[in-house]
Each structure stands twice: as C-alpha cells, then as structure tokens.
Design an enzyme around this catalytic site. Structure first.
Site, PDB file in Angstrom:
ATOM      1  N   ASP A 156      40.898  14.927  62.281  1.00  0.00           N
ATOM      2  CA  ASP A 156      41.174  16.233  61.717  1.00  0.00           C
ATOM      3  C   ASP A 156      40.614  17.210  61.885  1.00  0.00           C
ATOM      4  OD1 ASP A 156      39.638  16.381  58.719  1.00  0.00           O
ATOM      5  OD2 ASP A 156      39.540  15.114  60.028  1.00  0.00           O
ATOM      6  N   GLU A 180      33.050 -17.159  59.868  1.00  0.00           N
ATOM      7  CA  GLU A 180      32.050 -17.134  59.308  1.00  0.00           C
ATOM      8  C   GLU A 180      30.627 -17.118  59.895  1.00  0.00           C
ATOM      9  OE1 GLU A 180      29.783 -17.252  55.476  1.00  0.00           O
ATOM     10  OE2 GLU A 180      31.915 -16.493  56.022  1.00  0.00           O
ATOM     11  N   LYS A 239      29.566  13.120  66.163  1.00  0.00           N
ATOM     12  CA  LYS A 239      31.202  12.855  66.399  1.00  0.00           C
ATOM     13  C   LYS A 239      31.649  14.098  67.151  1.00  0.00           C
ATOM     14  CE  LYS A 239      34.043  11.376  63.495  1.00  0.00           C
ATOM     15  NZ  LYS A 239      34.884  11.137  62.224  1.00  0.00           N
ATOM     16  N   HIS A 259      17.999 -21.935  76.749  1.00  0.00           N
ATOM     17  CA  HIS A 259      18.843 -21.622  77.966  1.00  0.00           C
ATOM     18  C   HIS A 259      19.956 -22.972  77.674  1.00  0.00           C
ATOM     19  CE1 HIS A 259      21.101 -21.158  81.358  1.00  0.00           C
ATOM     20  NE2 HIS A 259      20.388 -22.091  82.019  1.00  0.00           N
ATOM     21  N   SER A 307      33.267   6.904  62.021  1.00  0.00           N
ATOM     22  CA  SER A 307      33.165   7.789  60.886  1.00  0.00           C
ATOM     23  C   SER A 307      31.647   8.364  60.603  1.00  0.00           C
ATOM     24  CB  SER A 307      33.680   7.345  59.428  1.00  0.00           C
ATOM     25  OG  SER A 307      33.183   8.303  58.291  1.00  0.00           O
ATOM     26  N   SER A 308      31.437   9.394  60.309  1.00  0.00           N
ATOM     27  CA  SER A 308      29.936   9.573  59.898  1.00  0.00           C
ATOM     28  C   SER A 308      29.464   8.989  58.863  1.00  0.00           C
ATOM     29  CB  SER A 308      29.903  11.104  59.729  1.00  0.00           C
ATOM     30  OG  SER A 308      30.641  11.585  58.429  1.00  0.00           O
ATOM     31  N   HIS A 322      23.312 -25.408  78.509  1.00  0.00           N
ATOM     32  CA  HIS A 322      24.371 -25.886  79.489  1.00  0.00           C
ATOM     33  C   HIS A 322      25.703 -26.211  78.709  1.00  0.00           C
ATOM     34  CE1 HIS A 322      21.419 -26.151  82.903  1.00  0.00           C
ATOM     35  NE2 HIS A 322      21.863 -25.214  82.819  1.00  0.00           N
ATOM     36  N   HIS A 365      28.513 -21.497  83.801  1.00  0.00           N
ATOM     37  CA  HIS A 365      27.029 -22.107  83.967  1.00  0.00           C
ATOM     38  C   HIS A 365      26.436 -22.484  82.659  1.00  0.00           C
ATOM     39  CE1 HIS A 365      22.600 -21.351  85.478  1.00  0.00           C
ATOM     40  NE2 HIS A 365      22.476 -22.037  84.439  1.00  0.00           N
TER      41      HIS A 365
END
Length: 400
Positions: A359, A34, A333, A9, A299-300, A11, A84
């Site tokens: 399509d 990168e 899809k 954590h 896409s599949s 700050h 925070h």
C-alpha cells in the site's frame, strides 16, 4: 567463513539423489517438516534452502564454488554437491552430527514424497504440478502467450507473490490501534517477567546496540541504558523509556520489532490478541496455493510477529498457504536492494517473476526499481497516493 567447530562430509545416497531429481536446480528447498527445527536458525514454518554446487573430478577443485555458495547463502549450514554428497558444519561435532542427521532425514522424506507424486517444497505437500500440453502451473506455453497477445490480452500468473501486511492483508487500524498499544502497554511487564530468559537477553542486547547508535546520531528520545550491574529495575526503566519513544516514532528497526514480536507472542498465546485480515485474503491465498504460486510475506515486523498474525487470524491458521517470511533483516522496505536480496533468496532468473503487493508508494517504487512486478493495494484507512503514480491498483486480492 562460518567459525565451524566441525564439518561432516557425507556420501549418503539421499544427498546424492535429491540433487539429481532436477539436474538444473541450484537449490534444494523444503518447508513444513518437523526436522527443519533441527537446522540452526530454522523453524517448522520456515523454508530451508540448501545451495547445490556441481561436482568435480577432484575434491580440492570444489574450493572456489563451495566458498561462493557459503557466501551467497549466509543462513545455510550445508552445501550439496551434485551426484556426490553434502558438507554440513556446526559449532561442535555434536551440532554438526545432529544437523547432518536432520538433513538426511529431510532428503529421505523429499525422495519418498516425490515417489508419491507429492511436492515437498510447498506447505501442504500437495500433488506435484506436472507439465502437460505445453503448460506449467502458474506459467503458460509460448504458443498460448502468443495467441493471447494476438487477441490483445496478456496476463501471466507470477511464480511468486510477496505481500506486505499493514494496509495490504491487514487493516492499518489493527496494527496502529491494537498491536502497537498492546506492545507499548506490556513492555515493562514482559521485561520484568522474562528478564533472565536467553530470548529476552538477546532482545536487550539488540536494544542496547540500537540505543547506542541512536545516542551517537542524536536521535530524539534516546536515553542511555545503564550497565547490568546497575540493577534490573534501572535497566528495565531505561529500556521502557527507549522502547516507548521508538513505538511513538513508528521506527522500522529490528531491535524494536524483535521485542514487539515476543510481547505479541504472549498476547496470542493468552488469547488476548487475534490477527485480523481482510475478507478476501483467505480465498486468494488458497487459490494461489492451488495454482502452484508460492506466497511470501515481507513486513517491517519480525518474522515471529508475521507468523503470529497469520497463525491466529479471524479466519484461522493461514500459514499453510505461505512459503516464507521476510523482515527488515533483508533491508529497509523503501530500498531497492532489499527486493534484489529477496529475488536472490527466491532463486528467480528474472525479478519480474515476482509480484509485490503493497500500500506504500515508496515501497512500490523501490520494488519496481529492482525489477519486480508491483501492484498497490487500496484498502480502507490507507493513506493517499501521489497523482499519476503509474502503478496498477486493486481493492481486493481477488482482482489479481
């Protein structure tokens, strides 16, 4: 919830300031940097998305909102707390520390780009599109919209465009006549050459799981895969038989698509493959990009396969115009919930802010059911559409 071995954590001032640039934003997004590669599950071309939750007077009061953010963003390894700091987790303290350093680097880069008037959330980090004369890039002011409605014209640009590949950006023949045969003809060679590689072992695990499910459901062509101790050649022979059956049936399953993507990667790297897109695609992508519209692919094929096609096209590398990639890990899809998931990932208030171009009539119907705007792409070689299908159609992206 995430099996974290360690949490850091921080700050760090950068993690505070990036939440203050836009006090209404619920996410921090950045791409084409990168250090994104240092974040678990992400690469250079991916869009890194970090949820932002609101601060509270006492830290223990963050529990509920933190848990909701972790659940809503299954890919994230961090949560920002406005004004925070940040929580970063990993499977070890080393992993958590490495990712924390990468996150802070990215926040610092975003702040510096913002000071220079550049947009860190777009692939080319071009100029920030500012609000002028009551208009925002890609949208129009209420006054402008009313005026155009009065003239009987209304044609707002979308905030996001999501594109299918096969039959939309790319000829169906390229996929069916080039990519699929290449994958089919090189399955055994690829598995034999890379069998012990962690990447290939992951592919084999996915295939084993899929084949087991297929056998239980009685799917035609499924053949049991022997255990590893049966020997490399026997395992590969069974895998090849199953994969060939999957390709022949044109199955849209993650296990097959991941393996195909890795086979195609070798083909592109060896200059045995080159991605094909229609002539109007590069010009349209560049135009939309200049207008501040973010373009994604759905896409599949695996995300790797998608990046390979657009990274090695007959028009060069087009990935600089794309903000991200979706595959079947978000869902089928032809199911509306898949497009609901994409809407949630893009963080839109209204699904209609997204234009989906495909399509396939069944995909168009599913996207429309999820509230997206839809256009059907008419390209050479595409299958016929039902009569009175009710969707707008185009023959070129330049018509959009």
């Amino acid at each position: 919830m995430r099996d974290a071995g360690a949490v850091i954590h921080s700050h760090g001032i950068e993690s505070c300031l990036v939440t203050m640039i836009n006090p209404l934003s619920k996410e921090f997004r950045i791409t084409h940097m990168e250090m994104i590669k240092g974040i678990k599950g992400h690469g250079y071309y991916d869009e890194l998305v970090i949820p932002i939750i609101e601060n509270t007077a006492y830290e223990y009061e963050l529990t509920e909102s933190l848990a909701k953010a972790i659940e809503a963003y299954p890919k994230t390894t961090a949560v920002l707390v406005r004004n925070h700091g940040i929580y970063v987790w990993g499977d070890s303290w080393i992993n958590a520390k490495t990712q924390s350093e990468c996150y802070h680097y990215l926040f610092d880069a975003a702040l510096k780009l913002h000071q220079m008037g550049l947009d860190w959330s777009t692939p080319d980090h071009g100029p920030i599109q500012s609000v002028k004369s009551g208009q925002k890039i890609g949208r129009e002011s209420d006054v402008s919209v009313k005026a155009r409605k009065a003239n009987g014209e209304i044609n707002l640009l979308p905030r996001f465009i999501v594109l299918d590949i096969e039959g939309t950006t790319t000829p169906i023949s390229f996929v069916s006549d080039v990519l699929f045969p290449y994958a089919r003809d090189n399955v055994r060679k690829h598995l034999s050459a890379t069998y012990d590689a962690p990447e290939t072992q992951d592919d084999i695990k996915l295939l084993r799981s899929q084949v087991q499910s297929d056998l239980e459901q009685g799917v035609a062509g499924a053949l049991p895969i022997p255990p590893d101790d049966a020997g490399k050649e026997e395992v590969i022979a069974a895998l090849v038989t199953n994969v060939e059956a999957m390709i022949k049936a044109d199955r849209k399953i993650t296990a097959l698509k991941e393996l195909q993507g890795h086979i195609w990667q070798t083909g592109y790297e060896n200059n045995e493959l080159k991605g094909i897109v229609f002539d109007d695609v590069p010009e349209a992508l560049e135009k939309w990009h200049a207008q501040g519209i973010k373009v994604y692919i759905y896409s599949s094929g695996s995300r790797l396969a998608q990046r390979l096609i657009f990274g090695h096209t007959n028009f060069g590398d087009l990935r600089k115009f794309l903000s991200g990639f979706f595959d079947t890990t978000v869902g089928n899809k032809r199911e509306a919930r898949s497009y609901t998931e994409i809407s949630a990932s893009l963080g839109v208030d209204k699904p209609s802010d997204i234009l989906f171009v495909t399509d396939v009539y069944q995909e168009a119907t599913a996207a429309k059911a999820a509230g997206l705007e839809v256009i059907i792409s008419i390209r050479p070689g595409n299958g016929p559409l039902p009569e009175n299908h009710g969707f707008k159609t185009i023959n070129s992206f330049l018509e959009i």
